[in-house]
Enzyme design. Structure first.
Site, mmCIF file in Angstrom:
data_model
loop_
_atom_site.group_PDB
_atom_site.id
_atom_site.type_symbol
_atom_site.label_atom_id
_atom_site.label_comp_id
_atom_site.label_asym_id
_atom_site.label_seq_id
_atom_site.Cartn_x
_atom_site.Cartn_y
_atom_site.Cartn_z
ATOM 1 N N HIS A 1 24.083 -13.020 11.675
ATOM 2 C CA HIS A 1 25.266 -12.792 12.518
ATOM 3 C C HIS A 1 26.513 -13.194 11.731
ATOM 4 O O HIS A 1 26.536 -14.270 11.106
ATOM 5 C CB HIS A 1 25.150 -13.623 13.797
ATOM 6 C CG HIS A 1 26.328 -13.462 14.700
ATOM 7 N ND1 HIS A 1 26.470 -12.372 15.528
ATOM 8 C CD2 HIS A 1 27.423 -14.228 14.886
ATOM 9 C CE1 HIS A 1 27.606 -12.475 16.195
ATOM 10 N NE2 HIS A 1 28.212 -13.602 15.830
ATOM 11 N N ASN B 1 17.873 -13.174 13.109
ATOM 12 C CA ASN B 1 19.053 -12.311 13.124
ATOM 13 C C ASN B 1 20.080 -12.892 12.162
ATOM 14 O O ASN B 1 20.214 -14.116 12.057
ATOM 15 C CB ASN B 1 19.639 -12.274 14.536
ATOM 16 C CG ASN B 1 20.863 -11.383 14.631
ATOM 17 O OD1 ASN B 1 20.869 -10.267 14.106
ATOM 18 N ND2 ASN B 1 21.891 -11.861 15.301
ATOM 19 N N ASP C 1 22.844 -14.205 20.461
ATOM 20 C CA ASP C 1 23.383 -14.990 19.342
ATOM 21 C C ASP C 1 23.307 -16.500 19.612
ATOM 22 O O ASP C 1 24.098 -17.280 19.060
ATOM 23 C CB ASP C 1 24.838 -14.586 19.033
ATOM 24 C CG ASP C 1 24.954 -13.110 18.666
ATOM 25 O OD1 ASP C 1 24.005 -12.582 18.073
ATOM 26 O OD2 ASP C 1 25.996 -12.503 18.985
ATOM 27 N N SER D 1 25.682 -16.682 9.851
ATOM 28 C CA SER D 1 24.563 -17.543 10.244
ATOM 29 C C SER D 1 23.282 -16.723 10.301
ATOM 30 O O SER D 1 23.305 -15.559 10.725
ATOM 31 C CB SER D 1 24.795 -18.117 11.655
ATOM 32 O OG SER D 1 26.035 -18.765 11.757
#
Ligand code: GAR
Length: 205
Positions: free
Chosen positions: A104, A102, A140, A131
């Site tokens: 973020h 992911n 997250d 990130s």
């Protein structure tokens, strides 16, 4: 790849692959929103692009299962969440452990969740950024692979800060995926491991 919105990170990958800067192939773009600009960008690039609507399913788990049935059918080496804004349930996260990333918009572990630029401004953070991390069941919260930092200026509002961050997200995502394409990064239990043997074939995203 998974995306819910504008798809500028997806576009950065399409461009990097097209220009020979990233040895990878995008095998499908999947969304929870039919109107996601990301889907249009994918179609314009001749990529498989599909949307499923959560409201057509009774539960999140059923939606996730249907979505990932399609994702898994195209056999990605890595699943990249690039602005995918729906929470993923534990079963699909566990089933793709070490194979789902992911991006973020914050320097994790700071400012998880939504409205990260507003959070950074409210906290008076002097630096902010983005990130790329492995997806784990904690929102997250998975191991961070790479980050990009930007300064926060005194006169910043959230849109100004967001613009500075997204400009760094694009090269950050490309560079992180280059590490994967070179076979140089993997998740080993809870830790990110760098410097493995090169992979021969293009990375399938
Ligand atoms: C990016 O800023 C990404 O980091 C963020 O959404 C934006 C998508 O932009 N992701 C999240 O907030 C995930 N929780 P894009 O659609 O133009 O790539």
């Amino acid at each position: 790849m998974l995306a819910s919105g504008r798809g500028s990170n997806l576009q950065a990958l399409i461009d990097a692959i097209g220009e020979g800067r990233l040895h990878a192939r995008i095998v499908g773009v999947f969304s929870d929103r039919r109107d996601a600009l990301a889907l249009q960008r994918a179609r314009d690039a001749g990529l498989l692009a599909e949307a499923l609507r959560a409201r057509d399913f009774d539960t999140r788990l059923e939606f996730d299962a249907a979505l990932f049935e399609r994702v898994d059918a195209v056999q990605p080496d890595l699943i990249v969440c690039a602005g995918y804004m729906r929470l993923l349930g534990q079963p699909v996260v566990e089933a793709h452990r070490g194979r789902m990333l992911n991006i973020h918009p914050s320097l994790l572990p700071a400012f998880k969740g939504l409205r990260t630029h507003e959070q950074a401004l409210a906290a008076g953070a002097p630096v902010h950024g983005a990130s790329v991390h492995f997806v784990t069941p904690e929102l997250d919260g998975g191991p961070v692979i790479a980050q990009a930092r930007v300064p926060v200026r005194g006169d910043d509002d959230a849109p100004a800060l967001a613009a500075r961050v997204i400009a760094r997200e694009h090269p950050l995502l490309v560079e992180t995926l280059r590490l994967f394409a070179q076979g140089r990064v993997a998740l080993q239990s809870e830790h990110v491991h760098l410097d493995r043997a090169p992979l021969p074939a293009p990375l399938q995203l």
